[in-house]
Design an enzyme around this catalytic site. Sequence first.
Site, mmCIF file in Angstrom:
data_model
loop_
_atom_site.group_PDB
_atom_site.id
_atom_site.type_symbol
_atom_site.label_atom_id
_atom_site.label_comp_id
_atom_site.label_asym_id
_atom_site.label_seq_id
_atom_site.Cartn_x
_atom_site.Cartn_y
_atom_site.Cartn_z
ATOM 1 N N ARG A 117 4.470 56.238 -13.141
ATOM 2 C CA ARG A 117 4.483 56.791 -14.289
ATOM 3 C C ARG A 117 3.523 56.257 -15.201
ATOM 4 N NH1 ARG A 117 10.221 57.928 -16.381
ATOM 5 N NH2 ARG A 117 10.810 59.465 -14.769
ATOM 6 N N LYS A 119 30.936 50.416 -16.986
ATOM 7 C CA LYS A 119 30.063 50.149 -15.734
ATOM 8 C C LYS A 119 31.286 49.620 -14.594
ATOM 9 C CE LYS A 119 25.785 50.556 -13.864
ATOM 10 N NZ LYS A 119 24.163 50.493 -14.167
ATOM 11 N N GLU A 165 7.455 52.348 -17.832
ATOM 12 C CA GLU A 165 6.355 51.692 -17.013
ATOM 13 C C GLU A 165 5.083 51.961 -17.904
ATOM 14 O OE1 GLU A 165 8.887 53.362 -16.003
ATOM 15 O OE2 GLU A 165 9.941 52.233 -14.511
HETATM 16 C C1 TPP Z 1 11.230 55.458 -13.728
HETATM 17 C C2 TPP Z 1 12.190 54.517 -13.358
HETATM 18 N N1 TPP Z 1 12.338 53.286 -13.611
HETATM 19 C C3 TPP Z 1 13.014 52.465 -12.989
HETATM 20 C C4 TPP Z 1 14.168 53.088 -12.342
HETATM 21 C C5 TPP Z 1 15.366 52.080 -11.421
HETATM 22 N N2 TPP Z 1 16.649 52.509 -12.285
HETATM 23 C C6 TPP Z 1 17.425 52.995 -11.625
HETATM 24 S S1 TPP Z 1 19.015 53.384 -12.362
HETATM 25 C C7 TPP Z 1 18.481 52.324 -13.683
HETATM 26 C C8 TPP Z 1 19.343 52.060 -14.617
HETATM 27 C C9 TPP Z 1 19.788 53.100 -15.322
HETATM 28 O O1 TPP Z 1 20.813 52.724 -16.420
HETATM 29 P P1 TPP Z 1 21.780 53.832 -17.137
HETATM 30 O O2 TPP Z 1 20.534 55.110 -17.483
HETATM 31 O O3 TPP Z 1 22.358 53.179 -18.252
HETATM 32 O O4 TPP Z 1 22.522 54.219 -15.929
HETATM 33 P P2 TPP Z 1 23.523 53.391 -15.458
HETATM 34 O O5 TPP Z 1 23.498 52.991 -14.169
HETATM 35 O O6 TPP Z 1 24.222 52.387 -16.468
HETATM 36 O O7 TPP Z 1 24.732 54.537 -15.236
HETATM 37 C C10 TPP Z 1 17.072 51.796 -13.245
HETATM 38 C C11 TPP Z 1 16.162 51.047 -14.199
HETATM 39 C C12 TPP Z 1 14.315 54.527 -12.189
HETATM 40 N N3 TPP Z 1 15.263 55.127 -11.409
HETATM 41 N N4 TPP Z 1 13.325 55.357 -12.670
#
Ligand code: TPP
Length: 623
Positions: A394, A281, A366
Amino acid sequence: MTYLNKINSPEDLKKLEIKKLDKLADEIREFLINSVSKTGGHLASNLGVVELTIALHYCFCCPRDKIVWDVGHQAYTHKILTGRRNEFENLRKLDGLSGFPQIKESPYDSFTTGHSSTSISAALGIAMGRDIRGESYNVVAVIGDGAMTGGLVYEAMNNVGRSNAKMLIVLNDNQMSISENVGAVSRYLNELRTAEKYIDAKSDIKRTLDKFPVVGAPLINFIGKTKEGLKYSLMPNIMFEQLGIKYIGPVDGHDIKKLVHILNKIKRINEPVLLHVITKKGKGYEPAEVQPSKFHGVGRFDVNTGNMLSSSGSTTYSEVFSKKLISVAKEDKRICGITAAMPSGTGMEAFGKEFPDRMFDVGIAEGHAVTFAAGLAKCGMIPFFAVYSTFLQRSYDQIIHDVCIQKLPVIFAIDRAGIVGDDGCTHQGIYDLTFMSSIPGMTVMAPKNRYELEAMIDFAVKLNRPVSIRYPRGAASEVFKAVNEPIEYGRAETVYKGERIALLSVGAMADSAAGVYERLLNDGYTPELINVRFVSPIDEQMTERVISSFEYVFTFEDNIHSGGFGCLFAQKAAEKGCNAKIKNFAFPDAYIDQGTRTQLFERYGMDGEGLYKKIRDIITNES
Ligand SMILES: Cc1ncc(C[n+]2csc(CCOP(=O)(O)OP(=O)(O)O)c2C)c(N)n1
């Protein structure tokens, strides 16, 4: 930009020799860093998938082939390669480029996303639809390890393994959610990752796939056999394999040549495959590599130093909530904090530092968070689930079935309620008043300012029943600082007494309501201004008083019209019999795209000036 300037579609990309792609990746990184430094946006995740995205578009033929980006915040390189590079100066701006894939924006965006963990379900649906229709194209879901903590993923894989559909899941594993990834799945992926050395030493995937340029069953059998040694010596069970999904990996997600080679082979496999890709990242920009959480979503920043440029310095509602919860929890050992992978955004991080045993980051889960909170409440704890309004969507069944039927004292601290701004339609928090206030037994409160948020937290702890408190993104308001009558259950607060015109304001609309009030005063009116405080239960006495003693009643809420406070109030008024003219002001029953909060309030006439004009027209036309 030797190569990037010439690329306006994946077809242009395919014209480049494979050895030029690393240089292209460098150019895209430079473009991303410069561009996001000016507009803000999701930087670290995007820097991590530059090579992966190039490789996907090099190997697949979009828009015929479909790529579904999970969450979608990492799709900037995809947007760049699909003809949208020149729109990046308007990224996440009003009427500009969305920060997420949107089917209405481009035929290359095969699915609109924003919430996490949907990609495998969507990709499977597309793959099955394709098969029923007798069509032939590739379907790829790209999902992060953070998104793998969401339960929907396992429902989807349960289906994928049974379907035997031809599809590819690319697991982009950077060991990070927004913050550090958490939980047993994350630990499990770590174990798979550590098997990488073994693969490199004994059976390098590239070489082994090279040796078998055959298609169909022999290739699949071979992949199975190759992994056999690894599988049983290092990893007794590979979960994906056991679910019926071929597992390939882990592979270096920054090695374009290797990725292209493997993807071209995988394209020929006629069953579900999961390719485990390891990425970093923030790759290629030191500040983001060192602090990937900070650079997950950023405002404008100085490229040379990585310092943020646009922090307002004001205290936010999340900070007010966080500080207050810590102080309450110091006195009351029953208080717990829960976050679904948003510890920094919701203010739960500070709570976790203070009370590590009473703070739970459950991952992007959630629904689970709510039932887990119900369990905690059942055994005498008072859990606060701090969650963005949009992600609480959710958990609807869990709120009804697990919390409210049992009348359990779970407190929902609903952050980012109302208009959120840059993230656009998938993230607006304009539905929660509707969906929370229609649940029997759920108390729904909204503070007018930061002091009332604190008072509502104290009040909620004492209530011993399900409660939600919703507050917006950004700076905590000081409006009507002087007026803070003690909170009484189900009672509104009169901020200014008046006559003829009653202004009923819900929560954060107090700022706009103050603007309306001042303007009407200037015009010679003396409106009454009421801070609603409780959307549910609605204040019956206030309702009766207002509809019987005022000519006009105007309601304000930063929610959609349907089922919001205005609807509830109008319904009560109709039941009681009402001569007053009631007009509800809310956001339209629609999906509102990105823009700043200020811009969107103006566009929909929900700021002080906009509301005043509409009210003035009503009053002057009728008098
Ligand atoms: C249902 C939901 N909860 C929380 C989020 C907030 N959120 C956006 S990106 C993320 C992290 C995602 O991590 P990952 O899938 O590993 O992607 P990366 O950013 O590391 O590439 C979160 C918690 C969301 N988009 N959807």
